[in-house]
Design an enzyme around this catalytic site. Structure first.
Site, PDB file in Angstrom:
ATOM      1  N   HIS A 186     -79.809  39.672  77.153  1.00 44.60           N
ATOM      2  CA  HIS A 186     -79.807  38.821  75.964  1.00 44.60           C
ATOM      3  C   HIS A 186     -79.287  39.589  74.744  1.00 44.60           C
ATOM      4  O   HIS A 186     -78.460  39.084  73.979  1.00 44.60           O
ATOM      5  CB  HIS A 186     -81.218  38.319  75.638  1.00 44.60           C
ATOM      6  CG  HIS A 186     -81.790  37.365  76.613  1.00 44.60           C
ATOM      7  ND1 HIS A 186     -83.037  37.551  77.168  1.00 44.60           N
ATOM      8  CD2 HIS A 186     -81.315  36.205  77.139  1.00 44.60           C
ATOM      9  CE1 HIS A 186     -83.305  36.543  77.985  1.00 44.60           C
ATOM     10  NE2 HIS A 186     -82.264  35.721  77.993  1.00 44.60           N
ATOM     11  N   LYS A 243     -93.430  23.603  78.459  1.00 38.45           N
ATOM     12  CA  LYS A 243     -93.355  24.877  79.172  1.00 38.45           C
ATOM     13  C   LYS A 243     -94.589  25.723  78.896  1.00 38.45           C
ATOM     14  O   LYS A 243     -95.127  25.711  77.797  1.00 38.45           O
ATOM     15  CB  LYS A 243     -92.128  25.680  78.718  1.00 38.45           C
ATOM     16  CG  LYS A 243     -90.869  25.365  79.439  1.00 38.45           C
ATOM     17  CD  LYS A 243     -89.793  26.351  78.999  1.00 38.45           C
ATOM     18  CE  LYS A 243     -88.677  26.410  79.994  1.00 38.45           C
ATOM     19  NZ  LYS A 243     -87.648  27.379  79.595  1.00 38.45           N
ATOM     20  N   ARG A 298     -74.261  34.164  83.797  1.00 41.45           N
ATOM     21  CA  ARG A 298     -74.376  35.173  84.840  1.00 41.45           C
ATOM     22  C   ARG A 298     -73.646  34.757  86.106  1.00 41.45           C
ATOM     23  O   ARG A 298     -73.049  35.569  86.778  1.00 41.45           O
ATOM     24  CB  ARG A 298     -75.850  35.441  85.165  1.00 41.45           C
ATOM     25  CG  ARG A 298     -76.603  36.080  84.017  1.00 41.45           C
ATOM     26  CD  ARG A 298     -78.078  36.023  84.230  1.00 41.45           C
ATOM     27  NE  ARG A 298     -78.450  34.602  84.271  1.00 41.45           N
ATOM     28  CZ  ARG A 298     -79.635  34.130  84.616  1.00 41.45           C
ATOM     29  NH1 ARG A 298     -80.569  34.949  84.976  1.00 41.45           N
ATOM     30  NH2 ARG A 298     -79.888  32.855  84.617  1.00 41.45           N
ATOM     31  N   SER A 331     -84.971  36.429  83.179  1.00 39.50           N
ATOM     32  CA  SER A 331     -86.343  36.504  82.659  1.00 39.50           C
ATOM     33  C   SER A 331     -87.339  36.000  83.694  1.00 39.50           C
ATOM     34  O   SER A 331     -88.462  36.510  83.783  1.00 39.50           O
ATOM     35  CB  SER A 331     -86.467  35.692  81.371  1.00 39.50           C
ATOM     36  OG  SER A 331     -85.714  36.272  80.345  1.00 39.50           O
TER      37      SER A 331
END
Length: 160
Positions: free
Chosen positions: A20, A44, A92, A129
């Protein structure tokens, strides 16, 4: 005189990783200034909760031209209210592209917000993460993947 950030690097940053920080740094180098938006989604369950904002601030404290703020609500509205015209996201692999393309189209349709996608640096391409949270909960060492302030916060936590 500080520049008003023109681009946003948003994320949940639970926790912020060196990947990040690399994307944030590269976005700052490209655009001059960056606002890092720490997302808030009440649906979340975050591992670090509200602490994420302080961890992000600590991780980017030495980066000139980088500010941090909490995002509550629609990202497109957040940007429109602040005069931010573009979002920078890191990619990614293919699944990231599939998701980010959908988000880019939605955000552009809502307010005209543009999205810039930066490929992850080779050394960070497999870092997530989600995986780090799993390793942390199982008492694994993730210090080489996170900024020093995050490593200290992890060391101080008691995992359920």
């Amino acid at each position: 005189m500080t520049m008003k950030p023109t681009v946003l690097c948003p994320g949940s940053f639970d926790p912020i990783t060196l990947g990040h920080v690399d994307i944030i740094t590269r976005a700052r180098d490209l655009f001059g200034s960056v606002l890092v938006g720490v997302g808030r989604n009440d649906q979340k369950k975050y591992l670090f909760g509200d602490e994420r904002i302080d961890l992000v601030r600590g991780a980017v404290a030495d980066l000139d031209g980088v500010e941090v703020a909490e995002i509550d609500g629609l990202l497109a509205d957040f940007c429109a209210q602040r005069g931010i015209t573009a979002v920078v996201k890191g990619l990614r692999f293919g699944a990231d592209f599939d998701f980010e393309l959908q988000m880019a189209h939605m955000n552009h349709g809502l307010t005209g917000l543009e999205t810039v996608l930066l490929p992850a640096a080779e050394q960070h391409v497999t870092l997530s993460s989600t995986i780090l949270r799993t390793v942390m909960k199982l008492h694994g060492d993730v210090t080489r993947y996170v900024p020093d302030n995050v490593a200290r916060a992890i060391a101080q936590r008691t995992w359920d």
